[in-house]
Design an enzyme around this catalytic site. Structure first.
Site, PDB file in Angstrom:
ATOM      1  N   SER A   2      41.660  34.375  34.018  1.00 31.12           N
ATOM      2  CA  SER A   2      41.091  34.379  32.666  1.00 31.12           C
ATOM      3  C   SER A   2      42.126  33.884  31.676  1.00 31.12           C
ATOM      4  O   SER A   2      43.340  34.038  31.899  1.00 31.12           O
ATOM      5  CB  SER A   2      40.647  35.796  32.281  1.00 31.12           C
ATOM      6  OG  SER A   2      40.326  35.872  30.909  1.00 31.12           O
ATOM      7  N   TYR A  47      42.053  45.097  31.133  1.00 32.64           N
ATOM      8  CA  TYR A  47      41.538  43.814  31.627  1.00 32.64           C
ATOM      9  C   TYR A  47      42.630  42.741  31.602  1.00 32.64           C
ATOM     10  O   TYR A  47      42.847  42.034  32.587  1.00 32.64           O
ATOM     11  CB  TYR A  47      40.350  43.392  30.767  1.00 32.64           C
ATOM     12  CG  TYR A  47      39.763  42.047  31.134  1.00 32.64           C
ATOM     13  CD1 TYR A  47      39.002  41.898  32.274  1.00 32.64           C
ATOM     14  CD2 TYR A  47      39.965  40.931  30.321  1.00 32.64           C
ATOM     15  CE1 TYR A  47      38.447  40.668  32.624  1.00 32.64           C
ATOM     16  CE2 TYR A  47      39.418  39.700  30.641  1.00 32.64           C
ATOM     17  CZ  TYR A  47      38.678  39.577  31.797  1.00 32.64           C
ATOM     18  OH  TYR A  47      38.145  38.368  32.130  1.00 32.64           O
TER      19      TYR A  47
END
Length: 697
Positions: A574, A587
């Site tokens: 990501s 995250y």
């Protein structure tokens, strides 16, 4: 005879009444080809001679519709049939000079084409054209080939069928065999068909339904005769090994197949197929396994798919030592290749094509079953099916008579037939990922599904791994329709559980022979200020995005090293792994761990040709599971906007002012899995429409 029971008559008069003659031919063909006891995939052919209007003269002319070259009667459509003027086909007899002229005659078949039909006529066209009946079936039933491959096949044919079915000695399919059939029919006007030695069955009639029913009748007569003659008799000399349990068989196949695949797939990637049905186990466990296996197959269609003979791997089923089997694999393959070279050198002609891949296609293992390998999954599966047909033939022939394989020279002359070589040369170039298997975690989600589609479009087989069973089933069903059932498998997978990861890779090995590409994409997302981040939330992110990526990568590495033909890993990380984001510490940290793990693996895998790269998406909302629910709401709240404005917000935030879609990520993943990036490892590709914070340097 393998599959038991008689063939059912599936002809539907009401449906057939709606069809013209070509339509009835197609119907008959599909019915016959639907049962492997009647003919194997791609084997046999059918024809119908019908009146058509000549597009040039407007007059009625006799035209033969016959299965085109390379077609399969079970799945053929109308455009799979060649169409030829019957009078022009007959006229070819006047220029035929004898058996040495066979190959030249094939070049004249296009001159007989009716209505500019582009479908190429097959070598069997004269066999249908010269039989003076409107409808002709040529099938390869196991029960008939068992007769045809027996030492006294002529006598058996007469004993079983009397004057109804004749017998012709072995001759390679072509123009002369067509003339032989014509001569037989003229000399035996009441005969309904003929058995071709070592080949198959021809039947004929002037009505489509009657021809179909005749074909079933003759095959059923042979099945019934064999059932009676073999009852109570010892099959294949009796069993000298016993079958291992289903679990043991699959475990051994999962260990063997990647090793074999690595040994035979260095020049051209191979995919595998495993078959342990009862007919296979009866053969591989038998006393006659080695002597019958050495004789080779009989029917031309069999050894074109399977090579003339298999490789038999010794395994003591009382004490199955797989390590010892693997230790002897190099020598077993070397011996097989040497014998194949001997076969080629002994049989080749001055104009023979160069020797082809000398590796075996069929591997037989006592107690375990049959392994088959080919350039794609469908071909590997079909090769296995053909060898099961050969087993059924050997079973029948060796029980009632003495089985005979086709002599090596005859086998070679078909395997290396110049016309067969020309057909191979006309085949389309393989797609860029042909022969490769991609294991995709999160395979039923937005990015995973798009990636699977992109890789499948390039010829890869895909293993869809996902924790969501419902989504997995829908995705698998869709892919089977679009890419074929051979190209896709699915497995429920929780990447945080070690045992399910091990089991998933075992399944991939049994289904395809191994794995070449790992796309680690399983995802989760959470958003909360650090002081509100629970330990459970933190652990869930780390478990899935770090530990999960470690577990699937470790198993992929183990498999890659056993195959020893390289490997490819792509992490879907990501933008947040490089650029920090508020209210998402769990995250972001887990995604950063992914990126660093990929770098570590790139270092470890390089010596084995294992490449590891990363794709960093950002804000891929469409089709994404992690963006459905709380994560979407949390990110909207973090940016102080409405949920419905989130996609537009991310578009405007990007430097390029573009939305990022699952297909965009899939394209980057494809590049990293393909040979176009063969010299890249340890790299990161950002697919985020531009974000200065996530620049890698």
């Amino acid at each position: 005879m393998g599959q038991t029971g008689l063939l059912d008559n599936r002809w539907d008069d009401a449906y057939a009444a709606t069809l013209d003659e070509p339509g009835k031919l197609l119907y008959r063909s599909n019915l016959l080809g639907a049962d492997k006891r009647i003919t194997n995939y791609g084997g046999g052919n059918t024809s119908a001679k019908v009146l058509e209007t000549d597009p040039l003269t407007g007059e009625k002319v006799r035209v033969m519709w016959v299965k085109g070259s390379g077609g399969d009667v079970g799945t053929i459509k109308l455009d799979g049939f060649a169409t030829l003027y019957l009078d022009k086909l007959e006229a070819l007899k006047s220029i035929y000079k004898g058996v040495e002229d066979e190959d030249r005659m094939v070049g004249f078949l296009p001159h007989c084409t009716f209505n500019l039909n582009p479908r190429a006529a097959s070598i069997d066209t004269p066999l249908h054209g010269f039989v003076p009946f409107d409808h002709v079936d040529h099938m390869h039933p196991d029960a008939i080939i068992a007769i045809a491959a027996s030492k006294n096949s002529k006598e058996l044919t007469q004993q079983i069928f009397g004057a109804d079915i004749g017998w012709l000695p072995w001759r390679r399919p072509g123009f002369q065999l067509g003339l032989d059939l014509e001569a037989f029919v003229k000399a035996n006007p009441t005969a309904k068909g003929v058995v071709l030695e070592s080949h198959g069955l021809f039947t004929w009639d002037n009505d489509a339904k009657a021809c179909y029913e005749l074909t079933l009748e003759i095959i059923n007569k042979a099945i019934t005769w064999f059932a009676k003659e073999t009852e109570g008799k010892t099959i294949f000399g009796g069993a000298i090994a016993k079958s291992l349990s289903v679990e043991e068989r699959r475990a051994i196949a999962a260990r063997l197949m990647p090793e074999i695949r690595g040994h035979i797939g260095r020049d051209e990637r191979k995919l595998g197929h495993f078959d342990d049905q009862e007919a296979v186990l009866e053969f591989v466990n038998s006393k006659d396994l080695k002597p019958l296996g050495a004789l080779g197959t009989s029917c031309p269609d069999h050894f074109l798919r399977t090579k003339i003979r298999p490789l038999i791997l010794d395994l003591d089923t009382a004490n199955p030592d797989v390590d010892a089997l693997l230790a002897g694999l190099d020598q077993a393959l070397a011996d097989y290749r040497a014998d194949y070279v001997r076969y080629y050198e002994a049989c080749k002609h001055d104009n023979s094509p160069k020797i082809r891949d000398p590796n075996p296609v069929i591997f037989l293992i006592p107690g375990v079953g049959l392994l088959s390998f080919a350039k794609d999954k469908a071909t590997a599966r079909i090769a296995g099916e053909f060898y099961v047909n050969a087993i059924n033939v050997m079973r029948g022939a060796s029980t009632v008579s003495e089985y005979q394989g086709l002599p090596e020279q005859e086998a070679f002359d078909i395997e290396y037939w110049l016309l067969e070589e020309a057909k191979l040369q006309r085949m389309p170039k393989p797609k860029s990922l042909a022969g490769r298997v991609a294991f995709i975690t999160g395979g039923a989600g937005g990015i995973g599904r798009a990636t699977a589609e992109r890789l499948a479009n390039e010829g890869a087989c895909v293993v869809l791994a996902d924790i969501d069973e419902a989504a997995l089933e829908v995705t698998k069903g869709d892919f089977e329709k679009r890419f074929s059932a051979d190209a896709v498998r699915s497995v429920k997978l929780d990447v945080t559980k070690e045992d399910t990861v091990l089991s998933a890779f075992t399944q991939a090995s049994v289904e395809f022979g191994g794995v070449d590409i790992l796309v680690s994409n399983a995802g989760i997302a959470s958003s909360a200020p650090v002081e509100e981040t629970t330990l459970a939330m933190w652990n869930k992110n780390i478990d899935i995005l770090a530990t999960g990526y470690f577990l699937v990568s470790r198993e992929a590495f183990r498999l890659f090293r056993r195959q020893n033909i390289g490997g490819n890993v792509v992490f879907v990380a990501s933008k947040n792994g490089l650029a920090s984001s508020p209210n998402a510490s769990a995250y972001c940290t887990a995604k950063a761990a992914e990126i660093h793990l990929a770098r570590c693996l790139a270092l470890e895998g390089a010596d084995a040709g294992i490449r590891v790269n990363t794709v960093n998406p950002d804000a891929v909302l469409r089709g994404s599971k992690i963006w459905n629910g709380e994560w979407r709401e949390q990110r909207a709240a973090s940016s102080k906007i409405e949920v419905t404005d989130l996609e537009e917000h991310y578009r405007k935030r990007s430097m390029l002012k573009l939305n990022v879609l699952p297909e965009d990520i899939a394209e980057a993943i494809y590049f990293l899995t393909s040979d176009a990036s063969a010299k890249s490892t340890g790299n990161i590709i950002n697919v985020d429409a531009g974000n200065a914070q996530s620049f890698t340097r």
